[in-house]
Write an enzyme that holds these catalytic residues in place. Structure first.
Site, mmCIF file in Angstrom:
data_model
loop_
_atom_site.group_PDB
_atom_site.id
_atom_site.type_symbol
_atom_site.label_atom_id
_atom_site.label_comp_id
_atom_site.label_asym_id
_atom_site.label_seq_id
_atom_site.Cartn_x
_atom_site.Cartn_y
_atom_site.Cartn_z
ATOM 1 N N THR A 126 0.840 -1.203 0.000
ATOM 2 C CA THR A 126 0.000 0.000 0.000
ATOM 3 C C THR A 126 0.874 1.252 0.000
ATOM 4 O O THR A 126 2.104 1.171 -0.037
ATOM 5 C CB THR A 126 -0.914 0.047 1.247
ATOM 6 O OG1 THR A 126 -0.116 0.333 2.407
ATOM 7 C CG2 THR A 126 -1.637 -1.273 1.442
ATOM 8 N N ARG A 127 0.231 2.426 0.067
ATOM 9 C CA ARG A 127 0.974 3.692 0.110
ATOM 10 C C ARG A 127 1.320 4.105 1.535
ATOM 11 O O ARG A 127 1.749 5.229 1.768
ATOM 12 C CB ARG A 127 0.163 4.806 -0.564
ATOM 13 C CG ARG A 127 0.067 4.683 -2.073
ATOM 14 C CD ARG A 127 -0.435 5.961 -2.723
ATOM 15 N NE ARG A 127 -1.685 6.395 -2.113
ATOM 16 C CZ ARG A 127 -1.854 7.588 -1.530
ATOM 17 N NH1 ARG A 127 -0.850 8.446 -1.457
ATOM 18 N NH2 ARG A 127 -3.013 7.921 -1.002
ATOM 19 N N LYS A 128 1.133 3.218 2.496
ATOM 20 C CA LYS A 128 1.471 3.538 3.882
ATOM 21 C C LYS A 128 2.971 3.372 4.070
ATOM 22 O O LYS A 128 3.465 2.372 4.605
ATOM 23 C CB LYS A 128 0.695 2.627 4.835
ATOM 24 C CG LYS A 128 -0.813 2.868 4.774
ATOM 25 C CD LYS A 128 -1.575 1.883 5.640
ATOM 26 C CE LYS A 128 -3.081 2.119 5.528
ATOM 27 N NZ LYS A 128 -3.857 1.127 6.316
ATOM 28 N N THR A 129 3.680 4.385 3.598
ATOM 29 C CA THR A 129 5.146 4.369 3.619
ATOM 30 C C THR A 129 5.667 5.601 4.348
ATOM 31 O O THR A 129 4.927 6.543 4.616
ATOM 32 C CB THR A 129 5.705 4.356 2.189
ATOM 33 O OG1 THR A 129 5.179 5.495 1.472
ATOM 34 C CG2 THR A 129 5.307 3.082 1.444
ATOM 35 N N HIS A 263 4.875 -1.271 6.878
ATOM 36 C CA HIS A 263 4.968 -0.494 8.123
ATOM 37 C C HIS A 263 5.114 -1.353 9.384
ATOM 38 O O HIS A 263 5.395 -0.820 10.458
ATOM 39 C CB HIS A 263 3.804 0.496 8.258
ATOM 40 C CG HIS A 263 2.442 -0.113 8.367
ATOM 41 N ND1 HIS A 263 2.032 -0.879 9.421
ATOM 42 C CD2 HIS A 263 1.361 -0.032 7.528
ATOM 43 C CE1 HIS A 263 0.778 -1.253 9.256
ATOM 44 N NE2 HIS A 263 0.347 -0.754 8.112
#
Length: 275
Positions: A126-129, A263
């Site tokens: 995902t874009r949870k970076t 994450h």
């Protein structure tokens, strides 16, 4: 995430740091060095490859990518460096941090992907970076076996619950959006219920993200999709971890996305020793 390319990567970042290192460094100089090292590592790990690159270049790129997948065990020596002690010691913590961080993500993605190896379901990150490290973390995830979801907002038009609250007529909105986005860009809509999924399919969505749905709820959506909109793709997302990911394999989804691949990854433990 290690191998011969890691050694050359470390050599490059050390060499490129030499002109920045001084015996007495102010705090600003330290920050500049760290930014430079991160930039050099990223360039090394993610070399730019134009879409129209010659076939040989594409083959070389793929070979480099495959080398990154090499596995290591406790006690392995992954790189040997030579240089001035002051340079190596000044750079040590930064390149070890980056290497450990990326290797942890790759290892996490590898564990997740191994749980899906006997299925046709695609594993997505995902874009949870972390800020300024998205390309780096996404690359590490891909090395480990995951497929990148969106890198940015322009990769796909995704409508989440917050967007949907501002859209009174979803079908009309998608109709207008189709005229503005490129012909190959997909539209994905986040849905939390069976009713929302039906509305999204009827409105013209290409992908339905089944957000925080149970496997049983997703199966219901999948059966409706199969009968009425077989071209629509289904993605399961929301609190999916290593412990429960297998529960979603038989729900009928095409892909499973999990932010925890990145994450929640635990760093691997690397150290530098002097002979």
């Amino acid at each position: 995430f290690v191998g011969r390319d890691v050694e050359s990567m470390i050599r490059d970042l050390v060499n490129n740091s030499m002109n920045l290192v001084r015996a007495e460094m102010e705090e600003a100089a330290r920050d500049k060095i760290e930014e430079s090292i991160i930039e050099e590592i990223t360039k090394k790990l993610i070399p730019p490859l134009p879409k129209n690159a010659p076939e040989q270049k594409q083959i070389e790129y793929q070979r480099t990518f495959e080398k990154m997948k090499q596995k290591v065990k406790n006690g392995d020596i992954i790189a040997q460096l030579e240089g001035k002690a002051s340079i190596l010691l000044s750079s040590e913590r930064t390149f070890l941090n980056i290497l450990q961080h990326a290797s942890g993500i790759a290892t996490s993605a590898c564990r997740y992907s191994s749980l899906l190896k006997d299925s046709k379901v695609v594993l997505l990150d995902t874009r949870k970076t972390r800020p300024n490290l998205r390309n780096f973390e996404k690359y590490a995830s891909r090395v480990g076996g995951a497929i990148n979801h969106r890198l940015g907002l322009d990769d796909c038009l995704m409508l989440k619950d917050t967007h949907l609250k501002t859209i009174p007529d979803l079908k009309e909105f998608i109709k207008k959006a189709r005229k503005r986005i490129s012909w190959v860009t997909k539209i994905e809509i986040e849905c939390e219920t069976f009713a929302q999924s039906i509305e999204a399919m009827e409105a013209g969505a290409d992908i339905i993200m089944c957000d925080n749905m149970t496997p049983e709820q997703i199966s219901e959506v999948s059966n409706y999709r199969k009968t009425n909109y077989p071209h629509v793709l289904l993605e399961a997302s929301g609190n999916i971890t290593e412990k429960n990911i297998k529960d979603y394999l038989n729900s009928g989804v095409d892909a499973i996305s999990s932010g925890s691949i990145i994450h929640q990854a635990t760093w691997l433990d690397f150290s530098m020793k002097f002979d």
